[in-house]
Write a protein that holds these residues in place. Sequence first.
Motif, PDB file in Angstrom:
ATOM      1  N   LEU A  21      26.511  34.953  52.487  1.00 51.45           N
ATOM      2  CA  LEU A  21      27.658  34.214  51.948  1.00 51.45           C
ATOM      3  C   LEU A  21      28.295  33.324  52.999  1.00 51.45           C
ATOM      4  O   LEU A  21      28.728  32.204  52.711  1.00 51.45           O
ATOM      5  N   LEU A  22      28.358  33.810  54.243  1.00 47.33           N
ATOM      6  CA  LEU A  22      29.122  33.109  55.276  1.00 47.33           C
ATOM      7  C   LEU A  22      28.292  32.133  56.102  1.00 47.33           C
ATOM      8  O   LEU A  22      28.851  31.196  56.672  1.00 47.33           O
ATOM      9  N   ARG A  23      26.963  32.356  56.171  1.00 48.68           N
ATOM     10  CA  ARG A  23      26.156  31.527  57.063  1.00 48.68           C
ATOM     11  C   ARG A  23      25.257  30.529  56.349  1.00 48.68           C
ATOM     12  O   ARG A  23      24.756  29.588  56.972  1.00 48.68           O
ATOM     13  N   MET A  24      25.028  30.744  55.053  1.00 48.59           N
ATOM     14  CA  MET A  24      24.250  29.761  54.290  1.00 48.59           C
ATOM     15  C   MET A  24      25.220  28.699  53.768  1.00 48.59           C
ATOM     16  O   MET A  24      26.107  29.008  52.959  1.00 48.59           O
ATOM     17  N   PRO A  25      25.099  27.456  54.234  1.00 48.71           N
ATOM     18  CA  PRO A  25      26.077  26.416  53.877  1.00 48.71           C
ATOM     19  C   PRO A  25      26.300  26.258  52.376  1.00 48.71           C
ATOM     20  O   PRO A  25      27.430  26.069  51.935  1.00 48.71           O
ATOM     21  N   SER A  26      25.236  26.372  51.584  1.00 50.13           N
ATOM     22  CA  SER A  26      25.395  26.187  50.143  1.00 50.13           C
ATOM     23  C   SER A  26      26.214  27.311  49.525  1.00 50.13           C
ATOM     24  O   SER A  26      27.077  27.074  48.665  1.00 50.13           O
ATOM     25  N   ASN A  27      25.961  28.566  49.946  1.00 52.13           N
ATOM     26  CA  ASN A  27      26.748  29.696  49.453  1.00 52.13           C
ATOM     27  C   ASN A  27      28.204  29.588  49.890  1.00 52.13           C
ATOM     28  O   ASN A  27      29.127  29.849  49.110  1.00 52.13           O
ATOM     29  N   LEU A  28      28.412  29.213  51.158  1.00 52.00           N
ATOM     30  CA  LEU A  28      29.774  29.114  51.684  1.00 52.00           C
ATOM     31  C   LEU A  28      30.553  28.026  50.961  1.00 52.00           C
ATOM     32  O   LEU A  28      31.737  28.210  50.630  1.00 52.00           O
ATOM     33  N   LYS A  29      29.892  26.889  50.682  1.00 54.79           N
ATOM     34  CA  LYS A  29      30.576  25.808  49.972  1.00 54.79           C
ATOM     35  C   LYS A  29      30.936  26.241  48.554  1.00 54.79           C
ATOM     36  O   LYS A  29      32.057  25.986  48.081  1.00 54.79           O
ATOM     37  N   ALA A  30      30.003  26.900  47.869  1.00 57.12           N
ATOM     38  CA  ALA A  30      30.280  27.376  46.511  1.00 57.12           C
ATOM     39  C   ALA A  30      31.405  28.405  46.512  1.00 57.12           C
ATOM     40  O   ALA A  30      32.286  28.387  45.637  1.00 57.12           O
ATOM     41  N   LEU A  31      31.407  29.287  47.501  1.00 61.01           N
ATOM     42  CA  LEU A  31      32.455  30.299  47.610  1.00 61.01           C
ATOM     43  C   LEU A  31      33.810  29.643  47.883  1.00 61.01           C
ATOM     44  O   LEU A  31      34.828  30.021  47.290  1.00 61.01           O
ATOM     45  N   GLY A  32      33.819  28.630  48.748  1.00 59.53           N
ATOM     46  CA  GLY A  32      35.066  27.910  49.026  1.00 59.53           C
ATOM     47  C   GLY A  32      35.599  27.190  47.807  1.00 59.53           C
ATOM     48  O   GLY A  32      36.804  27.212  47.544  1.00 59.53           O
ATOM     49  N   ASN A  33      34.711  26.551  47.055  1.00 63.82           N
ATOM     50  CA  ASN A  33      35.130  25.860  45.833  1.00 63.82           C
ATOM     51  C   ASN A  33      35.736  26.846  44.831  1.00 63.82           C
ATOM     52  O   ASN A  33      36.694  26.526  44.117  1.00 63.82           O
ATOM     53  N   TRP A  34      35.141  28.028  44.755  1.00 67.63           N
ATOM     54  CA  TRP A  34      35.647  29.072  43.849  1.00 67.63           C
ATOM     55  C   TRP A  34      37.047  29.516  44.267  1.00 67.63           C
ATOM     56  O   TRP A  34      37.963  29.561  43.449  1.00 67.63           O
ATOM     57  N   LEU A  35      37.223  29.814  45.540  1.00 67.27           N
ATOM     58  CA  LEU A  35      38.516  30.268  46.029  1.00 67.27           C
ATOM     59  C   LEU A  35      39.592  29.185  45.882  1.00 67.27           C
ATOM     60  O   LEU A  35      40.764  29.489  45.666  1.00 67.27           O
ATOM     61  N   ALA A  36      39.179  27.921  45.984  1.00 67.50           N
ATOM     62  CA  ALA A  36      40.142  26.820  45.835  1.00 67.50           C
ATOM     63  C   ALA A  36      40.696  26.725  44.424  1.00 67.50           C
ATOM     64  O   ALA A  36      41.715  26.061  44.197  1.00 67.50           O
ATOM     65  N   SER A  37      40.031  27.378  43.464  1.00 72.84           N
ATOM     66  CA  SER A  37      40.490  27.310  42.073  1.00 72.84           C
ATOM     67  C   SER A  37      41.493  28.417  41.722  1.00 72.84           C
ATOM     68  O   SER A  37      41.918  28.523  40.574  1.00 72.84           O
ATOM     69  N   ILE A  38      41.874  29.236  42.690  1.00 76.04           N
ATOM     70  CA  ILE A  38      42.857  30.295  42.435  1.00 76.04           C
ATOM     71  C   ILE A  38      44.150  29.690  41.891  1.00 76.04           C
ATOM     72  O   ILE A  38      44.653  28.691  42.394  1.00 76.04           O
ATOM     73  N   ASP A  39      44.682  30.306  40.846  1.00 79.91           N
ATOM     74  CA  ASP A  39      45.930  29.857  40.237  1.00 79.91           C
ATOM     75  C   ASP A  39      46.629  31.071  39.634  1.00 79.91           C
ATOM     76  O   ASP A  39      46.162  32.200  39.759  1.00 79.91           O
ATOM     77  N   PHE A  40      47.756  30.810  38.981  1.00 81.56           N
ATOM     78  CA  PHE A  40      48.498  31.878  38.309  1.00 81.56           C
ATOM     79  C   PHE A  40      48.751  31.451  36.864  1.00 81.56           C
ATOM     80  O   PHE A  40      49.193  30.327  36.618  1.00 81.56           O
TER      81      PHE A  40
END
Length: 582
Positions: free
Chosen positions: A143-162
């Motif tokens: 998750l942390l070292r493969m750029p594609s996984n890390l980018k997808a994970l970051g995009n997911w976390l950026a969508s956090i809302d309430f």
Amino acid sequence: MSIKTITSNDRIDIEHPFKITAGPGAGKTHWLVNHIKHVLDNSKRLGCYRKVACITYTNTAVETIRGRLNYGAERVEVSTIHSFIYYNIIKPYMHFIAHQYDFNVKYMDGHDDHFISRNYITEWIDSHVNLNTLRTPYMRNQLLRMPSNLKALGNWLASIDFQFNGDNLELTIDNSKAYDVETNTRLAKVACLDKLVPGLLEYKKIFWRKGKLHHEDVLFFGYKLIIEYPFIITVLQAKFPYFFIDEFQDTNPVQTKILNLIAQKETIVGIIGDKAQAIYGFQGAASNDFDLFSLPGQQEYVIEDNRRSTNLIIGLLNHLRKDITQNPIRNVPGSKPVLFVGTKELAFSYAQSVCGSESLISLSRDNIMVNSMKRLYNTAIPTENLLDTLITKDNSERVKVVVGCIKAVVLGLNKKFKEAINEMQKINKTVTDKSIKRKISFHQLSLLLSKYESYKDDVLFAFYELVKTEINTSIPSLTRGAIKVFYESHTFSQIALFVDIKDEVSNCKTIHKAKGDEFDNVFVTMVATSDVGYLISPNLSVEEQRVRYVALSRAKDRLFINVPNLSTSQEEDLKSLFDICR
């Protein structure tokens, strides 16, 4: 309830709540400013210390309203909803609930975008309750070292809302965002995302322990505070006997609930909006909230004028909607909107030839098309999002400073000096005295802007050297490796093109960023023939059609629409509205 038709110059009773429907170009900002002046001149409830609150959607709109209030501005608090909630609810009262959320009030200093950082993601994953249950291809290092996984994970976390679940305001996330478009990588729901979801609140707390407040946090904590401590509403009602909200159709349910609480006693609430321009459903805004909003004694009005566009453009807008028929105030016939069938390159070239030396603004549905259009203005623009690449590949401590300086420069060039200084202040977190930090940040920004001509067309490495020498000598050195090659292979200007600036000064914008603005000549791109359907059978209850309506309604004098193909029957249906070119 009857709805009265007014013009943008008419006055209404200042002591009744109101709802005004106003289409594009109706002059609602003009009306709102005049109404505020009417309140300042005639209200017997303001006294010496009470104020009018005016909430609008963008910082540009805030500055426009402030600039038009040529007197009494000190008695009007004009701001975005996030700024209003921060300064009037969170800043004075956050310490009441800080312990519940591990929030460090001592370091709280405004609110900002959610900046995705490898360091924060790593800290979160390493302490995650389900870390040991992760399996290939979603192990910790994968998750942390493969750029594609890390980018997808970051995009997911950026969508956090309430969002509300009944009466409870709860943390949510959009699983569809767990995707990296460049590598077509999507994180699996069951094998990965479902295991990470239980730790989302802990992810937020990593920021909160450092006093970092994201935009979505502002509404969350603002609502939590007034629910747990109702006296805050009483304070707001005492301070603001008048509360006006522009662009109400873009208000999300959290804001609407807060507003309803404020309106329960004494405060006169007025809203202005247009459900046909509700285009922020992806941020939680509900288009029918404007229709449903009702207060005791509320009076309703409609402004049917259009002061912006030519008669033929207004004719097209009237074709697209049925609830309002706009009256042309300029009464300038103008030229027929152009529907150009063919490639966007040929269409854009044609539009430029018609406009000559006049400015031509391109409006697109998403940032991918915006960047594609920018390359028609400047063929040197890369296809890859270089800023994202830099953030993903570089050392986290170095990139935080370098990217912060890049953003500050771009903001400064767009005359957003307050936001630019805020970016510099983030770099100077170690300076505890706020006045000294602001002074240092101002001088650093001035230095970077003064030297702009020397580095704008040079490789990014030259800008890095300036930052390390003049701004922060402690950032890691850049001596070798692939990241040094990246710094030496791309110019500052190429990287800066990908800075996402709200209300930026640019000839290429997304439709969402152009909302509330107007331009002499507008070029609208459509990527598929099926997109033409909204012109033939309009249905503004569909958000995607409302987005298109907003785009077309920005044009004052000339409007160009590009579509790749058009059938004979479609051309027959549209020839009365458009000058069709191929």
